[in-house]
Enzyme design. Structure first.
Site, PDB file in Angstrom:
ATOM      1  N   GLY A  57       0.816  -1.217   0.000  1.00 28.08           N
ATOM      2  CA  GLY A  57       0.000   0.000   0.000  1.00 28.08           C
ATOM      3  C   GLY A  57       0.844   1.260   0.000  1.00 28.08           C
ATOM      4  CG  HIS A  60       5.166   5.300  -4.717  1.00 34.84           C
ATOM      5  ND1 HIS A  60       5.778   4.669  -5.772  1.00 34.84           N
ATOM      6  CD2 HIS A  60       5.617   4.690  -3.600  1.00 34.84           C
ATOM      7  CE1 HIS A  60       6.590   3.739  -5.323  1.00 34.84           C
ATOM      8  NE2 HIS A  60       6.504   3.704  -3.995  1.00 34.84           N
ATOM      9  CG  ASP A  61       3.308   8.661 -10.002  1.00 32.73           C
ATOM     10  OD1 ASP A  61       2.117   8.419  -9.692  1.00 32.73           O
ATOM     11  OD2 ASP A  61       3.700   9.800 -10.341  1.00 32.73           O
ATOM     12  CG  HIS A  63       3.271   0.915  -5.443  1.00 31.61           C
ATOM     13  ND1 HIS A  63       3.389   1.929  -4.525  1.00 31.61           N
ATOM     14  CD2 HIS A  63       3.886  -0.165  -4.901  1.00 31.61           C
ATOM     15  CE1 HIS A  63       4.039   1.488  -3.469  1.00 31.61           C
ATOM     16  NE2 HIS A  63       4.356   0.225  -3.666  1.00 31.61           N
ATOM     17  CG  ASP A 176      11.961  -3.257  -3.112  1.00 37.82           C
ATOM     18  OD1 ASP A 176      12.592  -2.731  -2.189  1.00 37.82           O
ATOM     19  OD2 ASP A 176      10.841  -2.832  -3.476  1.00 37.82           O
ATOM     20  CB  SER A 212       5.696   3.521   0.682  1.00 36.59           C
ATOM     21  OG  SER A 212       5.150   2.878  -0.437  1.00 36.59           O
TER      22      SER A 212
END
Ligand code: PAF
Length: 308
Positions: A57, A60-61, A63, A176, A212
């Site tokens: 959750g 942001h852009d 995701h 990641d 995030s």
């Protein structure tokens, strides 16, 4: 210019609405495993393919760019929103991790997501769990080296999510990178029937990788934050101009960043497949120039992939 007739005015507004309306239908929100399985099965019966973007959750852009990739590769897109407790150490930010379901749902609606799976903890975890997953040497360095138990928590929850959603394709962010490589390997070893796709890192105008956790940065830290990426870029440029043993180069960037207020966790060049640090780069191999560093209490990570 003469007066605009009411009919023409109405028509103009209708045309504007048609072009300006960026909203898709609202995604179906599923809070339970049974519900999400039912919704996905309804769609699978119609012969569609499922694209999956697992998230915690605070979208942001970055995701949303993964959602775009999933939309291109599958008919239906499922986004999971779950702050996974098993990937946080006791001294980490599990409790304070940003939770903003309403805002995330709105972002998913605009992005054209079909199903949002946002379970409570007890949907994914029993009060007693008898099984865990251990990761071998892929976990020894980079974030795995400094966050014990982190990737075990990630692969545990991703396994559960893959078994629930049964996606054809799952999209993870390159930011990641160790997570992506470990999940690729897990999928291979556990014979999950899913294609893993890595989406490029989305950056703010000044180069900071979107995350995030960036919202934890105060103004001064936010200004300094792109320094990490600049250091990685500098290492990249030096390698491109012929430095094959990057140790001294890395030490220099380490000191530069410390002087700017960063507390470095690691900066190094890693083999893309073994995820181990390398002393000497060899032609024909793939490497990751990666770093993690704290500004205040905020942990930033970033990386650049190089084909050498
Ligand atoms: O990348 C993340 O947000 C998380 O690690 C993931 C993959 C959703 C698992 O909790």
């Amino acid at each position: 210019m003469g007066e605009v007739s009411p009919l023409l005015f109405l028509l103009t507004i209708m045309i504007q609405d048609t072009f300006e309306d960026d909203s898709g239908d609202s995604p179906v929100l599923c809070k339970t495993v049974a519900e999400v399985r039912e919704r996905i099965n309804e769609r699978i019966k119609r012969g569609v393919t499922i694209g999956f973007v697992p998230t915690m959750g605070a979208l942001h852009d970055g995701h949303l760019s993964l959602v775009e990739i999933a939309k291109k590769r599958a008919d239906v897109v499922v986004v999971s929103i779950f702050v996974n407790p098993t990937q946080f150490a006791p001294d980490e930010d599990y409790e304070s991790y940003p939770r903003q379901l309403e805002k995330d749902l709105e972002a998913c609606r605009k992005a054209g997501v079909d199903i949002v799976f946002a379970p409570d903890k007890d949907q994914l975890y029993d009060s007693t769990e008898y099984f865990s997953i251990e990761i071998d040497s892929l976990n020894d360095h980079m974030c795995g080296g400094s966050r014990p138990g982190f990737f075990e928590g990630v692969v545990l929850v991703v396994n559960k999510l893959f078994n629930i959603v049964e996606p054809d394709v799952a999209v993870f962010g390159q930011k990641d990178i160790q997570q992506v490589e470990i999940i690729r390997r897990m999928v291979q070893e556990f014979h999950h029937h899913v294609e893993i796709v890595s989406g490029p890192i989305m950056r703010a105008n000044d180069g900071l990788a979107l995350s995030s956790r960036n919202q934890y940065l105060d103004k001064k830290e936010r200004v300094a934050a792109p320094g990490l990426y600049r250091s990685l870029q500098y290492i990249e440029s030096q390698i491109a101009s012929g430095v094959h043993t990057p140790k001294l180069l890395i030490q220099h960037q380490w000191s530069e960043l410390e002087a700017k207020g960063f507390k470095i966790d690691y900066i190094n060049v890693f083999d893309k497949h073994t995820l181990k640090p390398v002393e000497t780069l060899h032609q024909g191999s793939s490497y990751i120039i990666a770093g993690a560093a704290y500004l205040g209490n905020t942990r930033l990570i970033d990386n650049i992939l190089i084909e050498f």
